[in-house]
Design a protein around this motif. Sequence first.
Motif, PDB file in Angstrom:
ATOM      1  N   LYS A  16       0.826  -1.215   0.000  1.00 32.37           N
ATOM      2  CA  LYS A  16       0.000   0.000   0.000  1.00 32.37           C
ATOM      3  C   LYS A  16       0.855   1.258   0.000  1.00 32.37           C
ATOM      4  CE  LYS A  16      -3.706   0.404   2.442  1.00 32.37           C
ATOM      5  NZ  LYS A  16      -4.656   0.446   3.573  1.00 32.37           N
ATOM      6  N   GLU A  17       2.109   1.121   0.416  1.00 32.03           N
ATOM      7  CA  GLU A  17       2.986   2.286   0.513  1.00 32.03           C
ATOM      8  C   GLU A  17       3.598   2.676  -0.827  1.00 32.03           C
ATOM      9  OE1 GLU A  17       2.934   3.857   3.208  1.00 32.03           O
ATOM     10  OE2 GLU A  17       2.181   2.378   4.636  1.00 32.03           O
ATOM     11  N   LEU A  18       3.268   1.951  -1.897  1.00 34.78           N
ATOM     12  CA  LEU A  18       3.828   2.283  -3.210  1.00 34.78           C
ATOM     13  C   LEU A  18       3.533   3.716  -3.626  1.00 34.78           C
ATOM     14  CD1 LEU A  18       3.229  -0.939  -5.344  1.00 34.78           C
ATOM     15  CD2 LEU A  18       5.420   0.142  -4.868  1.00 34.78           C
ATOM     16  N   GLN A  19       2.414   4.257  -3.178  1.00 37.03           N
ATOM     17  CA  GLN A  19       2.044   5.630  -3.527  1.00 37.03           C
ATOM     18  C   GLN A  19       2.057   6.543  -2.302  1.00 37.03           C
ATOM     19  OE1 GLN A  19       1.704   6.886  -6.521  1.00 37.03           O
ATOM     20  NE2 GLN A  19       2.103   4.886  -7.459  1.00 37.03           N
ATOM     21  N   SER A  20       2.803   6.145  -1.281  1.00 39.33           N
ATOM     22  CA  SER A  20       2.861   6.949  -0.058  1.00 39.33           C
ATOM     23  C   SER A  20       3.649   8.232  -0.294  1.00 39.33           C
ATOM     24  CB  SER A  20       3.514   6.150   1.068  1.00 39.33           C
ATOM     25  OG  SER A  20       3.837   6.997   2.159  1.00 39.33           O
ATOM     26  N   PRO A  21       3.143   9.367   0.217  1.00 42.04           N
ATOM     27  CA  PRO A  21       3.888  10.624   0.075  1.00 42.04           C
ATOM     28  C   PRO A  21       4.993  10.788   1.118  1.00 42.04           C
ATOM     29  CG  PRO A  21       1.824  11.037   1.203  1.00 42.04           C
ATOM     30  CD  PRO A  21       1.821   9.569   0.841  1.00 42.04           C
TER      31      PRO A  21
ATOM     32  N   LEU B  15       6.575   6.731  10.809  1.00 43.75           N
ATOM     33  CA  LEU B  15       6.112   7.648   9.767  1.00 43.75           C
ATOM     34  C   LEU B  15       4.998   8.554  10.291  1.00 43.75           C
ATOM     35  CD1 LEU B  15       5.955   5.230   6.687  1.00 43.75           C
ATOM     36  CD2 LEU B  15       7.666   6.999   7.140  1.00 43.75           C
ATOM     37  N   PRO B  16       4.955   9.788   9.822  1.00 41.65           N
ATOM     38  CA  PRO B  16       3.844  10.666  10.206  1.00 41.65           C
ATOM     39  C   PRO B  16       2.567  10.248   9.490  1.00 41.65           C
ATOM     40  CG  PRO B  16       5.222  11.738   8.568  1.00 41.65           C
ATOM     41  CD  PRO B  16       5.924  10.465   8.923  1.00 41.65           C
ATOM     42  N   PRO B  17       1.413  10.567  10.048  1.00 41.94           N
ATOM     43  CA  PRO B  17       0.160  10.239   9.350  1.00 41.94           C
ATOM     44  C   PRO B  17       0.035  11.054   8.067  1.00 41.94           C
ATOM     45  CG  PRO B  17      -0.254  11.633  11.267  1.00 41.94           C
ATOM     46  CD  PRO B  17       1.189  11.243  11.332  1.00 41.94           C
ATOM     47  N   TYR B  18      -0.690  10.510   7.107  1.00 42.69           N
ATOM     48  CA  TYR B  18      -0.882  11.227   5.845  1.00 42.69           C
ATOM     49  C   TYR B  18      -2.230  10.829   5.254  1.00 42.69           C
ATOM     50  CZ  TYR B  18       0.344   6.855   3.421  1.00 42.69           C
ATOM     51  OH  TYR B  18       0.361   5.567   2.967  1.00 42.69           O
ATOM     52  N   ASP B  19      -2.683  11.636   4.314  1.00 41.80           N
ATOM     53  CA  ASP B  19      -3.907  11.321   3.590  1.00 41.80           C
ATOM     54  C   ASP B  19      -3.708  11.689   2.125  1.00 41.80           C
ATOM     55  OD1 ASP B  19      -4.185  14.110   3.394  1.00 41.80           O
ATOM     56  OD2 ASP B  19      -5.473  14.201   5.170  1.00 41.80           O
TER      57      ASP B  19
ATOM     58  N   PRO C 157      10.124  14.878  -1.198  1.00 43.40           N
ATOM     59  CA  PRO C 157      11.186  14.441  -2.123  1.00 43.40           C
ATOM     60  C   PRO C 157      11.743  13.081  -1.693  1.00 43.40           C
ATOM     61  CG  PRO C 157      11.494  16.736  -1.470  1.00 43.40           C
ATOM     62  CD  PRO C 157      10.407  16.199  -0.596  1.00 43.40           C
ATOM     63  N   GLY C 158      11.897  12.189  -2.649  1.00 39.09           N
ATOM     64  CA  GLY C 158      12.412  10.864  -2.338  1.00 39.09           C
ATOM     65  C   GLY C 158      11.386   9.899  -1.805  1.00 39.09           C
ATOM     66  N   SER C 159      10.112  10.320  -1.736  1.00 35.31           N
ATOM     67  CA  SER C 159       9.051   9.412  -1.270  1.00 35.31           C
ATOM     68  C   SER C 159       8.670   8.447  -2.386  1.00 35.31           C
ATOM     69  CB  SER C 159       7.828  10.210  -0.833  1.00 35.31           C
ATOM     70  OG  SER C 159       7.210  10.843  -1.954  1.00 35.31           O
TER      71      SER C 159
ATOM     72  N   MET D 145       7.743   6.832  -7.940  1.00 33.13           N
ATOM     73  CA  MET D 145       7.032   5.977  -8.888  1.00 33.13           C
ATOM     74  C   MET D 145       6.605   6.726 -10.145  1.00 33.13           C
ATOM     75  SD  MET D 145       6.945   2.839  -7.852  1.00 33.13           S
ATOM     76  CE  MET D 145       5.552   2.079  -8.715  1.00 33.13           C
ATOM     77  N   ALA D 146       6.552   8.047 -10.072  1.00 34.10           N
ATOM     78  CA  ALA D 146       6.154   8.834 -11.239  1.00 34.10           C
ATOM     79  C   ALA D 146       7.198   8.711 -12.338  1.00 34.10           C
ATOM     80  CB  ALA D 146       5.971  10.304 -10.837  1.00 34.10           C
ATOM     81  N   TYR D 147       6.745   8.659 -13.591  1.00 28.34           N
ATOM     82  CA  TYR D 147       7.670   8.546 -14.718  1.00 28.34           C
ATOM     83  C   TYR D 147       8.546   9.798 -14.754  1.00 28.34           C
ATOM     84  CZ  TYR D 147       9.407   7.420 -19.366  1.00 28.34           C
ATOM     85  OH  TYR D 147      10.222   7.115 -20.416  1.00 28.34           O
ATOM     86  N   PRO D 148       9.865   9.625 -14.955  1.00 28.02           N
ATOM     87  CA  PRO D 148      10.759  10.795 -14.931  1.00 28.02           C
ATOM     88  C   PRO D 148      10.369  11.836 -15.975  1.00 28.02           C
ATOM     89  CG  PRO D 148      12.023   8.754 -14.865  1.00 28.02           C
ATOM     90  CD  PRO D 148      10.600   8.372 -15.141  1.00 28.02           C
ATOM     91  N   PRO D 149      10.327  13.108 -15.603  1.00 27.32           N
ATOM     92  CA  PRO D 149       9.984  14.158 -16.558  1.00 27.32           C
ATOM     93  C   PRO D 149      11.132  14.408 -17.541  1.00 27.32           C
ATOM     94  CG  PRO D 149      10.615  15.124 -14.466  1.00 27.32           C
ATOM     95  CD  PRO D 149      10.584  13.634 -14.253  1.00 27.32           C
ATOM     96  N   GLU D 150      10.879  15.257 -18.529  1.00 25.05           N
ATOM     97  CA  GLU D 150      11.904  15.576 -19.518  1.00 25.05           C
ATOM     98  C   GLU D 150      13.147  16.175 -18.865  1.00 25.05           C
ATOM     99  OE1 GLU D 150      12.116  15.078 -22.799  1.00 25.05           O
ATOM    100  OE2 GLU D 150      10.263  13.918 -22.763  1.00 25.05           O
TER     101      GLU D 150
END
Length: 503
Positions: free
Chosen positions: A221-226, A299-303, A310-312, A317-322
């Motif tokens: 579930k942490e794949l998209q964690s901020p 970890l701190p709570p998040y929603d 940075p580095g999360s 997971m985001a595709y690298p920008p140009e």
Amino acid sequence: VTAPLAAAEPLAAADPRAVLEAVASNVQLQREHVIQRELIEAGVASTADARLRQKMSETFAAMLQGTGPSFSVLQGAPGAAPPPLAPLASLLVEGGEHIVLPEAAWAPHEGLLSCLTDIATGALAAPELPPLPSDDTLLPEMSQPMEQAQLQATFSVLQGAASAPHMGSVIRMLVQLAQLDGPLRMLGGQPSPCDLQTFQQHLSALANQLNTLHDPNFLGKELQSPVFARAKYELFALQHVQMLVWLQRVQQGLQQGAGKTTPAEVQQFVVQISHAARVLLFQPMLLHSVQVMSYVQSLPPYDAKTEAQPGSMRASMAYPPESATEQDRVEWLLLNLLLQFQTVYKDALCNPGIYTPTYSPGEASLFQGFFRLEEIYTHLIGRFPASCPLSEQEQGVLTQLCQKVVKYFQDGKQIKAVLEQNPSQGKAILVANGLASNQQFAVREWIMPFMSCFADLLKVLWTLWTQLKRKKQSMAASRRGIEQLTRLVARCALDQQQQQQQQ
């Protein structure tokens, strides 16, 4: 030449701009400055930030001994715009005792005056030190039972984490398995003997909890964690791969039990394989679970509205920008290669139902994941050496592993072609041609050695990349130390100028 100054009488504060304007208009003031060691050491000792103070002290000591970097690093890269402190790159260490601002530094004096003004007025404030290099390591391969004190401490931490809302159910099951009467018991009594079938059931339960911990409903579930750091997720995923390798070894060892015929032989074998499973697999699994839970609980709570740090994982997971650097792209490929392999390995090792006498949909899906792995690998390995300089020995190790991996990919294409052209008889053809010994498990026989080899490759890539990042972090911290030392020397030189002008 200006004589070295020791601790001087306090002077009335002067406007640094006025002091430097006087220098600009009077060439007689544009002279060499010698800053004594004692002044610099006193300035270093008064630095508030403990890490920066330590870096400055280490850098200054190395400079005096002639083993450290020189101020010439302030010039920056050739062809690039000069860094703000470049006018002070001519600073020298003299006699292992002093730092000298040579007279030649004043020609032309405009750049130096501007630099000194910015330092004095705080316009060139020191940037923060880079974060401390991670001390994360892979799991050690264990060959002996843990000391009882370490084992008790490990279980104490796990029992405290068993009530965690997110992954507590997995932890509770692990603790129960460790206390359950049977071959894998580690707490509350001695392991008890059993037959091979019972051992297999306990081993399957252990493997199931290992994979559940990394399931999309748990750690996945942490794949998209901020807030979940990519470096930590990558480490935990690679540790999961390590434990799959050790599970594979136990499974391979278990196959030898088929040749045991007498009850005494079977019992002795089960005692031996149970010991191997506890030491090689269960123990590091417990340590891994402690690491995971300790980090997750920190970890701190998040929603959904929390901004990605940075580095999360969400950012990674985001595709690298140009605008991404080549290193950014390599990191993205490394992460995706690991995640893809983690999935393929888990299915190949822990889902025996996909292996049937004829080519099955589960095996077709396995091949699909296998060739997706090849695609990511091909993109990564073409970029890796340019982004991660290697020694001759490191290059040799990596090349050897890559050659083996490429051979497996080539063999996989041939095996897949045979199975797709002959879905019902393809495995029999593989056996007839000596490419497999067991028709039902023909695909497993080929792919499992690949898994061990690719796991080795991933560990090497992770180690090389981690070493590179730690080296860069160390170099960046050292540069901060030099820069702050330079600011200190510059302020001492300004104090000298003020004293000269008031004499």
